[in-house]
Write a protein that holds these residues in place. Structure first.
Motif, PDB file in Angstrom:
ATOM      1  N   GLN A  94       0.793  -1.222   0.000  1.00 23.42           N
ATOM      2  CA  GLN A  94       0.000   0.000   0.000  1.00 23.42           C
ATOM      3  C   GLN A  94       0.832   1.282   0.000  1.00 23.42           C
ATOM      4  OE1 GLN A  94      -2.940   0.015   3.116  1.00 23.42           O
ATOM      5  NE2 GLN A  94      -3.653  -2.055   2.652  1.00 23.42           N
ATOM      6  N   SER A  95       2.140   1.153  -0.006  1.00 22.37           N
ATOM      7  CA  SER A  95       3.043   2.325   0.011  1.00 22.37           C
ATOM      8  C   SER A  95       2.744   3.272   1.170  1.00 22.37           C
ATOM      9  CB  SER A  95       2.957   3.091  -1.307  1.00 22.37           C
ATOM     10  OG  SER A  95       3.300   2.251  -2.382  1.00 22.37           O
ATOM     11  N   GLY A  96       2.390   2.698   2.310  1.00 24.41           N
ATOM     12  CA  GLY A  96       2.154   3.502   3.505  1.00 24.41           C
ATOM     13  C   GLY A  96       0.787   4.141   3.608  1.00 24.41           C
ATOM     14  N   LYS A  97      -0.130   3.821   2.712  1.00 24.33           N
ATOM     15  CA  LYS A  97      -1.462   4.435   2.753  1.00 24.33           C
ATOM     16  C   LYS A  97      -2.226   4.079   4.022  1.00 24.33           C
ATOM     17  CE  LYS A  97      -2.123   4.777  -2.256  1.00 24.33           C
ATOM     18  NZ  LYS A  97      -2.926   4.317  -3.419  1.00 24.33           N
ATOM     19  N   TYR A  98      -1.904   2.932   4.609  1.00 25.35           N
ATOM     20  CA  TYR A  98      -2.605   2.498   5.818  1.00 25.35           C
ATOM     21  C   TYR A  98      -2.419   3.493   6.968  1.00 25.35           C
ATOM     22  CZ  TYR A  98       1.710   1.181   8.210  1.00 25.35           C
ATOM     23  OH  TYR A  98       2.918   1.200   8.842  1.00 25.35           O
ATOM     24  N   LEU A  99      -1.350   4.289   6.908  1.00 19.34           N
ATOM     25  CA  LEU A  99      -1.067   5.232   7.981  1.00 19.34           C
ATOM     26  C   LEU A  99      -2.180   6.266   8.156  1.00 19.34           C
ATOM     27  CD1 LEU A  99       2.726   5.810   7.264  1.00 19.34           C
ATOM     28  CD2 LEU A  99       1.765   4.640   9.255  1.00 19.34           C
ATOM     29  N   THR A 100      -2.857   6.582   7.071  1.00 20.07           N
ATOM     30  CA  THR A 100      -3.946   7.565   7.135  1.00 20.07           C
ATOM     31  C   THR A 100      -5.329   6.907   7.129  1.00 20.07           C
ATOM     32  OG1 THR A 100      -3.881   7.815   4.725  1.00 20.07           O
ATOM     33  CG2 THR A 100      -2.557   9.351   6.028  1.00 20.07           C
ATOM     34  N   GLU A 101      -5.366   5.575   7.098  1.00 19.68           N
ATOM     35  CA  GLU A 101      -6.631   4.844   7.066  1.00 19.68           C
ATOM     36  C   GLU A 101      -6.727   3.955   8.306  1.00 19.68           C
ATOM     37  OE1 GLU A 101      -6.480   2.780   3.360  1.00 19.68           O
ATOM     38  OE2 GLU A 101      -6.711   4.604   2.157  1.00 19.68           O
ATOM     39  N   ARG A 102      -7.013   4.572   9.412  1.00 15.05           N
ATOM     40  CA  ARG A 102      -7.021   3.851  10.690  1.00 15.05           C
ATOM     41  C   ARG A 102      -8.069   2.748  10.741  1.00 15.05           C
ATOM     42  NH1 ARG A 102      -5.556   7.225  15.964  1.00 15.05           N
ATOM     43  NH2 ARG A 102      -5.712   5.062  16.631  1.00 15.05           N
ATOM     44  N   SER A 103      -9.073   2.841   9.915  1.00 12.61           N
ATOM     45  CA  SER A 103     -10.109   1.818   9.917  1.00 12.61           C
ATOM     46  C   SER A 103      -9.571   0.464   9.467  1.00 12.61           C
ATOM     47  CB  SER A 103     -11.267   2.242   9.006  1.00 12.61           C
ATOM     48  OG  SER A 103     -10.822   2.438   7.673  1.00 12.61           O
ATOM     49  N   THR A 104      -8.450   0.458   8.754  1.00  9.32           N
ATOM     50  CA  THR A 104      -7.868  -0.798   8.269  1.00  9.32           C
ATOM     51  C   THR A 104      -6.942  -1.442   9.296  1.00  9.32           C
ATOM     52  OG1 THR A 104      -5.974   0.327   7.230  1.00  9.32           O
ATOM     53  CG2 THR A 104      -7.967   0.071   5.900  1.00  9.32           C
ATOM     54  N   TRP A 105      -6.627  -0.739  10.372  1.00  8.61           N
ATOM     55  CA  TRP A 105      -5.684  -1.270  11.342  1.00  8.61           C
ATOM     56  C   TRP A 105      -6.219  -2.507  12.053  1.00  8.61           C
ATOM     57  CZ3 TRP A 105      -3.164   3.525  14.192  1.00  8.61           C
ATOM     58  CH2 TRP A 105      -2.538   4.328  13.223  1.00  8.61           C
ATOM     59  N   SER A 106      -7.536  -2.658  12.075  1.00 15.08           N
ATOM     60  CA  SER A 106      -8.126  -3.823  12.743  1.00 15.08           C
ATOM     61  C   SER A 106      -7.857  -5.117  11.992  1.00 15.08           C
ATOM     62  CB  SER A 106      -9.637  -3.619  12.900  1.00 15.08           C
ATOM     63  OG  SER A 106     -10.246  -3.422  11.628  1.00 15.08           O
ATOM     64  N   LEU A 107      -7.283  -5.024  10.788  1.00 19.65           N
ATOM     65  CA  LEU A 107      -6.898  -6.238  10.051  1.00 19.65           C
ATOM     66  C   LEU A 107      -5.914  -7.071  10.863  1.00 19.65           C
ATOM     67  CD1 LEU A 107      -6.419  -4.903   6.384  1.00 19.65           C
ATOM     68  CD2 LEU A 107      -8.136  -6.548   7.168  1.00 19.65           C
ATOM     69  N   CYS A 108      -5.055  -6.388  11.619  1.00 19.60           N
ATOM     70  CA  CYS A 108      -4.082  -7.090  12.461  1.00 19.60           C
ATOM     71  C   CYS A 108      -4.758  -7.508  13.762  1.00 19.60           C
ATOM     72  CB  CYS A 108      -2.888  -6.195  12.757  1.00 19.60           C
ATOM     73  SG  CYS A 108      -1.761  -5.990  11.372  1.00 19.60           S
TER      74      CYS A 108
ATOM     75  N   GLU B 217      -3.428  -9.988  15.853  1.00 23.29           N
ATOM     76  CA  GLU B 217      -2.424 -10.361  16.856  1.00 23.29           C
ATOM     77  C   GLU B 217      -1.035  -9.969  16.347  1.00 23.29           C
ATOM     78  OE1 GLU B 217      -1.009 -14.311  19.404  1.00 23.29           O
ATOM     79  OE2 GLU B 217      -2.285 -14.526  17.645  1.00 23.29           O
ATOM     80  N   PRO B 218      -0.205  -9.383  17.210  1.00 26.89           N
ATOM     81  CA  PRO B 218      -0.452  -8.899  18.568  1.00 26.89           C
ATOM     82  C   PRO B 218      -1.487  -7.781  18.589  1.00 26.89           C
ATOM     83  CG  PRO B 218       1.908  -8.948  18.054  1.00 26.89           C
ATOM     84  CD  PRO B 218       1.180  -9.130  16.768  1.00 26.89           C
ATOM     85  N   ALA B 219      -2.219  -7.691  19.651  1.00 25.84           N
ATOM     86  CA  ALA B 219      -3.256  -6.665  19.775  1.00 25.84           C
ATOM     87  C   ALA B 219      -2.624  -5.275  19.721  1.00 25.84           C
ATOM     88  CB  ALA B 219      -4.009  -6.849  21.090  1.00 25.84           C
ATOM     89  N   HIS B 220      -3.226  -4.406  18.943  1.00 21.89           N
ATOM     90  CA  HIS B 220      -2.772  -3.011  18.801  1.00 21.89           C
ATOM     91  C   HIS B 220      -1.337  -2.901  18.285  1.00 21.89           C
ATOM     92  CE1 HIS B 220      -6.418  -2.015  20.946  1.00 21.89           C
ATOM     93  NE2 HIS B 220      -6.032  -2.752  21.978  1.00 21.89           N
ATOM     94  N   VAL B 221      -0.898  -3.882  17.512  1.00 23.48           N
ATOM     95  CA  VAL B 221       0.482  -3.856  17.026  1.00 23.48           C
ATOM     96  C   VAL B 221       0.704  -2.721  16.036  1.00 23.48           C
ATOM     97  CG1 VAL B 221       0.099  -5.456  15.093  1.00 23.48           C
ATOM     98  CG2 VAL B 221       2.371  -5.297  16.157  1.00 23.48           C
ATOM     99  N   VAL B 222      -0.332  -2.351  15.294  1.00 28.32           N
ATOM    100  CA  VAL B 222      -0.168  -1.253  14.335  1.00 28.32           C
ATOM    101  C   VAL B 222       0.140   0.042  15.080  1.00 28.32           C
ATOM    102  CG1 VAL B 222      -1.202   0.032  12.436  1.00 28.32           C
ATOM    103  CG2 VAL B 222      -1.733  -2.389  12.717  1.00 28.32           C
ATOM    104  N   GLU B 223      -0.649   0.337  16.109  1.00 26.15           N
ATOM    105  CA  GLU B 223      -0.419   1.535  16.906  1.00 26.15           C
ATOM    106  C   GLU B 223       0.960   1.493  17.554  1.00 26.15           C
ATOM    107  OE1 GLU B 223      -3.109  -0.356  16.943  1.00 26.15           O
ATOM    108  OE2 GLU B 223      -4.930   0.778  17.365  1.00 26.15           O
TER     109      GLU B 223
END
Length: 200
Positions: free
Chosen positions: A132-146, A148-154
């Protein structure tokens, strides 16, 4: 004299920056305070590059020590002022080493933020944001894809952003010393060379 005082101030500034880089990197090994992910090698691959511990941390000890303890060389042919120029130019070498370490930390942090964390999704372990070339950084709704570990994106985004910012400041500090050292060394040498010629 002001060139050397400025150099010492830069050395003092590098100490808390390097300590914070080491702490941030160490925390990356324990998402949610758990050790099992590190034991099972289930962490983002760039965590194992030790960019904050080595590049932004331990490597900075050399330039910090040189900057804070800047003295004089023995001089050239008994010329004390030449020794001061030699010391300033020597600090440039230490600054370049620090610049390399900080740049390494900066690049690794940027690459990690672009790729995203290694985590378990509904299927298997992998890098769900890698293409995604870092697009996930501005799309917090996609962070729930991960899952485990819980809240690893944050966890990863926060700590690698800190490393990115700290190493960026270290690059700036070491870059300033390269300029300061060259000006302090070369200008002093030129001044005393011309002064010596006039007196001769």
């Amino acid at each position: 004299m002001c060139w050397r005082s400025f150099t010492r101030c830069l050395g003092i500034a590098l100490i808390p920056l390097s300590v914070c880089c080491i702490v941030a990197n160490v925390l990356l090994y324990f998402p949610n305070g758990e050790t099992r992910y590190a034991k099972d090698n289930l962490l983002t691959r760039y965590v194992w590059f030790f960019s904050g511990i080595a590049g932004g941390g331990l490597v900075m000890i050399l330039p910090a020590a040189v900057f804070m303890n800047l003295g004089d060389c023995d001089g050239c042919c008994g010329n004390r002022d030449c020794g001061k120029s030699c010391a300033m130019l020597g600090s440039v070498v230490a600054a370049l080493i620090g610049l390399a370490g900080a740049s390494y930390c900066f690049v690794v942090s940027a690459l990690t933020l672009t790729e995203g964390p290694y985590c378990r999704t509904s299927g298997d372990w992998g890098y769900p944001f890698a293409n995604q070339s870092g697009k996930y950084l501005t799309e917090r709704s996609t962070w729930s894809l991960c899952q485990e570990p819980a809240h690893v994106v944050e966890w990863n985004v926060t700590l690698f952003s800190i490393l990115l910012a700290l190493s960026g400041v270290e690059v700036l500090v070491c870059g300033m010393q390269v300029i300061n050292g060259l000006l302090g060394g070369l200008c002093r040498a030129c001044y005393h060379r011309s002064h010596y010629s006039l007196n001769a």
